[in-house]
Design a protein around this motif. Structure first.
Motif, mmCIF file in Angstrom:
data_model
loop_
_atom_site.group_PDB
_atom_site.id
_atom_site.type_symbol
_atom_site.label_atom_id
_atom_site.label_comp_id
_atom_site.label_asym_id
_atom_site.label_seq_id
_atom_site.Cartn_x
_atom_site.Cartn_y
_atom_site.Cartn_z
ATOM 1 N N PRO A 1 9.393 2.058 -1.737
ATOM 2 C CA PRO A 1 8.617 2.273 -2.961
ATOM 3 C C PRO A 1 7.242 2.842 -2.620
ATOM 4 O O PRO A 1 6.843 2.882 -1.453
ATOM 5 C CB PRO A 1 8.509 0.869 -3.560
ATOM 6 C CG PRO A 1 8.541 -0.039 -2.377
ATOM 7 C CD PRO A 1 9.470 0.617 -1.379
ATOM 8 N N ASN A 2 6.531 3.268 -3.659
ATOM 9 C CA ASN A 2 5.166 3.769 -3.435
ATOM 10 C C ASN A 2 4.125 2.744 -3.868
ATOM 11 O O ASN A 2 3.032 3.083 -4.292
ATOM 12 C CB ASN A 2 4.942 5.102 -4.165
ATOM 13 C CG ASN A 2 5.077 5.000 -5.671
ATOM 14 O OD1 ASN A 2 5.995 4.351 -6.172
ATOM 15 N ND2 ASN A 2 4.191 5.652 -6.408
ATOM 16 N N PHE A 3 4.504 1.459 -3.747
ATOM 17 C CA PHE A 3 3.551 0.389 -4.046
ATOM 18 C C PHE A 3 3.635 -0.679 -2.962
ATOM 19 O O PHE A 3 4.428 -0.583 -2.022
ATOM 20 C CB PHE A 3 3.794 -0.196 -5.448
ATOM 21 C CG PHE A 3 5.210 -0.606 -5.733
ATOM 22 C CD1 PHE A 3 5.734 -1.804 -5.263
ATOM 23 C CD2 PHE A 3 6.033 0.207 -6.503
ATOM 24 C CE1 PHE A 3 7.031 -2.187 -5.547
ATOM 25 C CE2 PHE A 3 7.331 -0.167 -6.808
ATOM 26 C CZ PHE A 3 7.833 -1.360 -6.334
ATOM 27 N N GLY A 4 2.802 -1.714 -3.083
ATOM 28 C CA GLY A 4 2.736 -2.739 -2.045
ATOM 29 C C GLY A 4 2.157 -2.167 -0.768
ATOM 30 O O GLY A 4 1.223 -1.356 -0.795
ATOM 31 N N ASP A 5 2.725 -2.535 0.376
ATOM 32 C CA ASP A 5 2.240 -2.014 1.656
ATOM 33 C C ASP A 5 2.326 -0.494 1.706
ATOM 34 O O ASP A 5 1.520 0.159 2.395
ATOM 35 C CB ASP A 5 3.065 -2.592 2.814
ATOM 36 C CG ASP A 5 2.789 -4.063 3.065
ATOM 37 O OD1 ASP A 5 1.846 -4.607 2.447
ATOM 38 O OD2 ASP A 5 3.529 -4.677 3.856
ATOM 39 N N PHE A 6 3.266 0.086 0.973
ATOM 40 C CA PHE A 6 3.530 1.526 1.082
ATOM 41 C C PHE A 6 2.678 2.369 0.138
ATOM 42 O O PHE A 6 2.886 3.578 0.027
ATOM 43 C CB PHE A 6 5.018 1.787 0.859
ATOM 44 C CG PHE A 6 5.885 0.947 1.745
ATOM 45 C CD1 PHE A 6 5.873 1.124 3.122
ATOM 46 C CD2 PHE A 6 6.672 -0.065 1.211
ATOM 47 C CE1 PHE A 6 6.646 0.325 3.956
ATOM 48 C CE2 PHE A 6 7.451 -0.861 2.037
ATOM 49 C CZ PHE A 6 7.439 -0.678 3.413
ATOM 50 N N ALA A 7 1.699 1.743 -0.505
ATOM 51 C CA ALA A 7 0.702 2.512 -1.254
ATOM 52 C C ALA A 7 -0.274 3.202 -0.308
ATOM 53 O O ALA A 7 -0.997 4.110 -0.721
ATOM 54 C CB ALA A 7 -0.055 1.603 -2.219
ATOM 55 N N ASP A 8 -0.306 2.770 0.949
ATOM 56 C CA ASP A 8 -1.215 3.313 1.961
ATOM 57 C C ASP A 8 -0.521 4.450 2.708
ATOM 58 O O ASP A 8 0.537 4.240 3.318
ATOM 59 C CB ASP A 8 -1.612 2.201 2.926
ATOM 60 C CG ASP A 8 -2.709 2.612 3.900
ATOM 61 O OD1 ASP A 8 -2.727 3.789 4.331
ATOM 62 O OD2 ASP A 8 -3.538 1.760 4.234
ATOM 63 N N ALA A 9 -1.103 5.642 2.677
ATOM 64 C CA ALA A 9 -0.492 6.803 3.324
ATOM 65 C C ALA A 9 -0.344 6.600 4.826
ATOM 66 O O ALA A 9 0.602 7.100 5.441
ATOM 67 C CB ALA A 9 -1.314 8.061 3.035
ATOM 68 N N ARG A 10 -1.263 5.867 5.452
ATOM 69 C CA ARG A 10 -1.156 5.630 6.904
ATOM 70 C C ARG A 10 0.055 4.765 7.221
ATOM 71 O O ARG A 10 0.723 4.966 8.242
ATOM 72 C CB ARG A 10 -2.444 4.984 7.407
ATOM 73 C CG ARG A 10 -3.649 5.929 7.386
ATOM 74 C CD ARG A 10 -4.949 5.204 7.452
ATOM 75 N NE ARG A 10 -5.164 4.406 6.250
ATOM 76 C CZ ARG A 10 -6.351 3.876 5.909
ATOM 77 N NH1 ARG A 10 -7.405 4.064 6.673
ATOM 78 N NH2 ARG A 10 -6.464 3.160 4.803
ATOM 79 N N THR A 11 0.348 3.810 6.349
ATOM 80 C CA THR A 11 1.541 2.977 6.533
ATOM 81 C C THR A 11 2.805 3.810 6.402
ATOM 82 O O THR A 11 3.758 3.652 7.183
ATOM 83 C CB THR A 11 1.540 1.833 5.517
ATOM 84 O OG1 THR A 11 0.375 1.028 5.709
ATOM 85 C CG2 THR A 11 2.783 0.970 5.661
ATOM 86 N N VAL A 12 2.829 4.703 5.424
ATOM 87 C CA VAL A 12 3.999 5.566 5.240
ATOM 88 C C VAL A 12 4.169 6.491 6.447
ATOM 89 O O VAL A 12 5.300 6.762 6.878
ATOM 90 C CB VAL A 12 3.888 6.358 3.922
ATOM 91 C CG1 VAL A 12 5.022 7.362 3.799
ATOM 92 C CG2 VAL A 12 3.897 5.398 2.734
ATOM 93 N N ALA A 13 3.069 6.969 7.014
ATOM 94 C CA ALA A 13 3.161 7.783 8.236
ATOM 95 C C ALA A 13 3.762 6.968 9.380
ATOM 96 O O ALA A 13 4.575 7.486 10.165
ATOM 97 C CB ALA A 13 1.780 8.305 8.621
ATOM 98 N N THR A 14 3.403 5.697 9.475
ATOM 99 C CA THR A 14 3.980 4.821 10.500
ATOM 100 C C THR A 14 5.480 4.672 10.294
ATOM 101 O O THR A 14 6.271 4.736 11.247
ATOM 102 C CB THR A 14 3.302 3.436 10.443
ATOM 103 O OG1 THR A 14 1.912 3.578 10.758
ATOM 104 C CG2 THR A 14 3.941 2.468 11.424
ATOM 105 N N VAL A 15 5.895 4.481 9.050
ATOM 106 C CA VAL A 15 7.319 4.358 8.718
ATOM 107 C C VAL A 15 8.058 5.642 9.086
ATOM 108 O O VAL A 15 9.144 5.612 9.691
ATOM 109 C CB VAL A 15 7.488 4.043 7.220
ATOM 110 C CG1 VAL A 15 8.948 4.193 6.794
ATOM 111 C CG2 VAL A 15 6.996 2.643 6.917
ATOM 112 N N ALA A 16 7.471 6.791 8.739
ATOM 113 C CA ALA A 16 8.117 8.076 9.011
ATOM 114 C C ALA A 16 8.290 8.304 10.504
ATOM 115 O O ALA A 16 9.346 8.759 10.967
ATOM 116 C CB ALA A 16 7.308 9.204 8.383
ATOM 117 N N THR A 17 7.251 7.996 11.265
ATOM 118 C CA THR A 17 7.316 8.167 12.717
ATOM 119 C C THR A 17 8.414 7.290 13.317
ATOM 120 O O THR A 17 9.222 7.744 14.142
ATOM 121 C CB THR A 17 5.966 7.819 13.356
ATOM 122 O OG1 THR A 17 4.950 8.682 12.829
ATOM 123 C CG2 THR A 17 6.011 7.980 14.866
ATOM 124 N N ALA A 18 8.464 6.027 12.888
ATOM 125 C CA ALA A 18 9.489 5.109 13.403
ATOM 126 C C ALA A 18 10.883 5.583 13.014
ATOM 127 O O ALA A 18 11.821 5.527 13.823
ATOM 128 C CB ALA A 18 9.224 3.706 12.870
#
Length: 289
Positions: A8-25
């Protein structure tokens, strides 16, 4: 079959840096795509106080952190956006990522939250009209050719939006909808893929294989003039990290004709919007069939 991570685009994943971490992993672990929700508010009372990130900003961060991973939304409610602005966002991300965008669209919802909260129409017939007209406009904008349009909901006077998308003639377009509702499936048949939810399987639950067979047969019945073109069947749910158990869950769906497995959490689970459990599943790698 290919495999994606859905957040989702809320919670922890509202932060673009967190989403970048997810994408890299996800890229390092061998997943094929990352999809992000496109919501402004979602279950307004339940999510009160939670932060929401703009999906296109989140996907930009993911694009900059990766080189192979496909990227997109699941799904964008086109009726909630201005087609010309949406066309620019998608084309910009397609350019930045080197042609890695998949665009998914649907009516969106919850309608009373996402539309009614802002004084927008909530009539599903009107939203469906805006969705169909908006999709046709997006396709024309992405071509880089002049657009003149006088429609029921949108008017365009001799506009050319450049640059065109990197992918030609356009990025793949997938359509979301609930089965057994027929109209969204007929809409999907006109494009490049279907991302169905099922009345008998909530978000995060794998659908029954017999219902998948019925859906696929119906969609292909309405694609008779496009049988030679690729068409994606995107199903999802929570799969176990154990390869044998994951195979038992997903193989019948692949045999039925599914082409993507979208790893997604139960909507009622707090794991849905928390980084740690999502990263744990990502690092176990995609299912092996």
């Amino acid at each position: 079959m290919r495999f994606s991570i859905n957040i989702p685009n809320f919670g922890d994943f509202a932060d673009a840096r967190t989403v970048a971490t997810v994408a890299t992993a996800a890229e390092q672990a061998g997943w094929d795509a990352l999809f992000v929700w496109d919501h402004v508010v979602h279950d307004k009372r339940e999510r009160r106080g939670q932060s929401f990130g703009d999906p296109w900003m989140l996907l930009t961060a993911a694009a900059l952190a990766t080189s192979r991973l496909k990227l997109g939304t699941l799904v964008t409610p086109v009726a909630r956006r201005r087609p010309e602005q949406l066309a620019r966002q998608v084309a910009t991300l397609d350019s930045l990522s080197g042609g890695r965008v998949i665009f998914s669209a649907g009516l969106g919802g919850p309608v009373e939250d996402e539309f009614g909260s802002f004084g927008e129409p909530t009539d599903p017939v009107v939203l469906a009209e805006r969705l169909d007209e908006g999709l046709e406009l997006l396709q024309r904008y992405w071509s880089g050719e002049p657009v003149h349009h006088d429609g029921r909901h949108y008017q365009v006077r001799d506009v050319t939006l450049l640059p065109a998308t990197v992918q030609r003639p356009r990025p793949p377009v997938w359509i979301g909808g609930f089965w057994p509702h027929r109209r969204p499936m007929r809409r999907a048949a006109r494009w490049d893929g279907v991302v169905p939810l099922f009345a008998t399987a909530k978000h995060g639950q794998a659908p029954p294989a017999d219902q998948v067979c019925d859906l696929i047969a119906y969609v292909h019945q309405h694609r008779k003039d496009q049988q030679g073109n690729p068409f994606e069947i995107v199903l999802g749910g929570v799969s176990p990290g154990d390869p044998a158990r994951a195979r038992d869950l997903i193989a019948p769906l692949a045999d039925a004709g599914a082409t993507w497995w979208d790893e997604r959490q139960l909507q009622t689970s707090e794991d849905l919007y928390r980084l740690e459990p999502i990263l744990r599943r990502i690092n176990q790698g995609p299912p092996a069939l």
